[in-house]
Write an enzyme that holds these catalytic residues in place. Structure first.
Site, PDB file in Angstrom:
ATOM      1  CG  ASP A  30      -1.918   1.075   1.115  1.00  0.00           C
ATOM      2  OD1 ASP A  30      -3.352   0.552   1.066  1.00  0.00           O
ATOM      3  OD2 ASP A  30      -1.913   2.137   1.101  1.00  0.00           O
ATOM      4  CB  ILE A  31       1.099   4.306  -2.027  1.00  0.00           C
ATOM      5  CG1 ILE A  31      -0.417   4.679  -2.484  1.00  0.00           C
ATOM      6  CG2 ILE A  31       1.700   3.446  -3.401  1.00  0.00           C
ATOM      7  CD1 ILE A  31      -0.667   5.594  -3.592  1.00  0.00           C
ATOM      8  CG  ASN A  87     -12.304  -0.704   3.317  1.00  0.00           C
ATOM      9  OD1 ASN A  87     -12.388  -0.934   4.464  1.00  0.00           O
ATOM     10  ND2 ASN A  87     -11.124   0.019   2.926  1.00  0.00           N
ATOM     11  CB  VAL A  96      -9.162   1.248  -5.706  1.00  0.00           C
ATOM     12  CG1 VAL A  96      -8.701   0.775  -7.007  1.00  0.00           C
ATOM     13  CG2 VAL A  96      -8.126   2.246  -5.168  1.00  0.00           C
ATOM     14  CG  HIS A 100      -8.496  -3.531  -2.967  1.00  0.00           C
ATOM     15  ND1 HIS A 100      -9.419  -2.832  -3.474  1.00  0.00           N
ATOM     16  CD2 HIS A 100      -8.166  -2.935  -1.686  1.00  0.00           C
ATOM     17  CE1 HIS A 100      -9.717  -1.757  -2.663  1.00  0.00           C
ATOM     18  NE2 HIS A 100      -8.723  -1.707  -1.663  1.00  0.00           N
ATOM     19  CG  HIS A 102      -6.764  -2.946   2.650  1.00  0.00           C
ATOM     20  ND1 HIS A 102      -6.107  -1.833   2.504  1.00  0.00           N
ATOM     21  CD2 HIS A 102      -8.056  -2.769   2.215  1.00  0.00           C
ATOM     22  CE1 HIS A 102      -6.719  -1.060   1.636  1.00  0.00           C
ATOM     23  NE2 HIS A 102      -7.919  -1.640   1.623  1.00  0.00           N
TER      24      HIS A 102
END
Ligand SMILES: [Zn+2]
Length: 115
Positions: A30-31, A87, A96, A100, A102
């Protein structure tokens, strides 16, 4: 229209720090990490939602947890523990529009969802 940065990364149009990938999933950093280790488990196929996965590729629900387990082992946090977060939808805080998961760990996480 919200940018789908994951499709851009998967197509090579955007750079990412890829931890590993197989034919079905990419695991990237993660950025904007919310823990010492914060990985994103991103299916290669684009799905908008859990509902779409249920309709098109239900077996992915099992595979994503196998990938999470592998990512935790490779990050060295499988013994001490980690947190998985999904999420879903607008109220779930999904940013996004590409399904996906996390994976957070590497430090003690508190009772709040993230830290
Ligand atoms: Zn996508």
């Amino acid at each position: 229209m919200i940018e789908d940065i994951f499709c851009e990364i998967l197509k090579g149009e955007r750079k990412a720090d890829v931890v590993f990938k197989d034919k079905d999933f990419w695991v990237i950093k993660d950025i904007n990490p919310q823990a010492n280790i914060h990985l994103l488990i991103v299916p290669v196929n684009h799905f908008d939602s859990i509902k779409e996965i249920k309709e098109k590729d239900e077996a992915m629900f099992g595979r994503i947890f196998q990938v999470a387990d592998r990512a935790a082992i490779e990050a060295g946090i499988d013994e001490k523990g980690y947190r998985l977060i999904l999420n879903e939808g607008q109220d779930g805080g999904k940013v996004v529009p590409h399904f996906h998961m996390h994976l957070l760990g590497g430090n003690k996480l508190g009772p709040k969802i993230v830290n």
